[in-house]
Design an enzyme around this catalytic site. Structure first.
Site, short mmCIF file in Angstrom:
data_model
loop_
_atom_site.label_atom_id
_atom_site.label_comp_id
_atom_site.label_asym_id
_atom_site.label_seq_id
_atom_site.Cartn_x
_atom_site.Cartn_y
_atom_site.Cartn_z
N ASP A 13 0.86 -1.18 0.00
CA ASP A 13 0.00 0.00 0.00
C ASP A 13 0.90 1.23 0.00
O ASP A 13 2.13 1.12 -0.14
CB ASP A 13 -0.97 -0.04 1.18
CG ASP A 13 -0.32 0.18 2.54
OD1 ASP A 13 0.92 0.31 2.63
OD2 ASP A 13 -1.06 0.24 3.53
N CYS A 70 2.95 -3.20 4.14
CA CYS A 70 2.09 -2.07 4.49
C CYS A 70 2.73 -1.41 5.70
O CYS A 70 3.87 -1.72 6.05
CB CYS A 70 0.64 -2.50 4.72
SG CYS A 70 0.31 -3.45 6.22
N THR A 72 2.23 -1.62 9.01
CA THR A 72 2.60 -2.55 10.08
C THR A 72 2.81 -3.97 9.58
O THR A 72 3.39 -4.80 10.29
CB THR A 72 1.51 -2.61 11.17
OG1 THR A 72 0.31 -3.12 10.58
CG2 THR A 72 1.27 -1.24 11.79
N GLY A 73 2.30 -4.29 8.41
CA GLY A 73 2.32 -5.65 7.90
C GLY A 73 1.13 -6.47 8.37
O GLY A 73 0.87 -7.55 7.84
N HIS A 103 9.21 -24.23 9.14
CA HIS A 103 8.16 -24.90 9.90
C HIS A 103 6.76 -24.76 9.32
O HIS A 103 5.92 -25.63 9.53
CB HIS A 103 8.12 -24.37 11.34
CG HIS A 103 9.36 -24.67 12.11
ND1 HIS A 103 9.48 -24.38 13.45
CD2 HIS A 103 10.55 -25.23 11.75
CE1 HIS A 103 10.68 -24.74 13.88
NE2 HIS A 103 11.35 -25.25 12.86
N ARG A 137 8.15 -33.53 10.52
CA ARG A 137 7.25 -33.34 11.67
C ARG A 137 6.31 -32.17 11.50
O ARG A 137 5.28 -32.09 12.16
CB ARG A 137 8.05 -33.17 12.96
CG ARG A 137 8.89 -31.90 13.01
CD ARG A 137 9.79 -31.90 14.26
NE ARG A 137 10.68 -30.77 14.24
CZ ARG A 137 10.47 -29.63 14.89
NH1 ARG A 137 9.38 -29.47 15.61
NH2 ARG A 137 11.36 -28.65 14.84
N HIS A 138 6.61 -31.26 10.58
CA HIS A 138 5.76 -30.08 10.36
C HIS A 138 4.63 -30.34 9.36
O HIS A 138 3.66 -29.59 9.32
CB HIS A 138 6.61 -28.91 9.85
CG HIS A 138 7.76 -28.61 10.74
ND1 HIS A 138 7.62 -28.06 12.00
CD2 HIS A 138 9.09 -28.81 10.56
CE1 HIS A 138 8.81 -27.93 12.55
NE2 HIS A 138 9.71 -28.37 11.70
#
Length: 153
Positions: A13, A70, A72-73, A103, A137-138
């Site tokens: 943005d 943006c 703050t994200g 992960h 494992r993820h």
């Protein structure tokens, strides 16, 4: 951060337009193809519009990964995560960028231009793109996040 044949989709943005330009320049200098979905100026725009464009490019295979920025994200990552098959992570450093790839098999990274500087943002994007998904494992957990990977009941 090895360039691929598939472009990286990038969007922001108005609050993220300057940081986006810096990240884009670094990616292109490293040999990546970058598809810039805007915005390109300081006029106020709505971040979901750009999150939707970048997420759409990743979901369709037009892009291998996405980068969203943006103020703050937060908002742009929420908007991206409304798309099935998108796993967008808001990161603030290289550790978060590395772990979300390892992960969570994240395919989009979100950055807050008002919260981190360009050096940290660029290092996070480099780390994100260079880190492979560990699987193993993820996989069970990621499958629960991703309709396209969910086990058939």
């Amino acid at each position: 951060m090895t360039p691929s044949e598939t472009p990286i989709a990038i969007g922001s943005d108005h609050a993220g337009v300057e940081l986006k330009a810096q990240v884009k320049q670094v990616l292109e200098s490293a040999g990546h193809k970058v598809e810039d979905f805007g915005t390109h100026g300081p006029e106020s725009v709505d971040y979901p519009d750009f999150a939707n464009k970048v997420a759409g490019a990743v979901v369709s295979g037009q892009a291998s990964f996405g980068v969203l920025i943006c103020g703050t994200g937060i908002g742009i990552s929420i908007a991206a995560n409304r798309h099935a098959a998108i796993r967008c992570a808001l990161v603030h450093d290289t550790t978060g960028a590395r772990l979300t790839r390892q992960h969570n098999d994240a395919n989009v990274i979100a950055l807050g231009a008002r919260l981190i500087g360009p050096e940290v943002a660029i290092d996070a994007v480099r780390t994100f793109l260079a880190t492979p998904y560990e699987g193993g494992r993820h996989e069970r957990r990621v499958a629960k996040l991703s309709p396209e990977r969910a086990p058939v009941a």
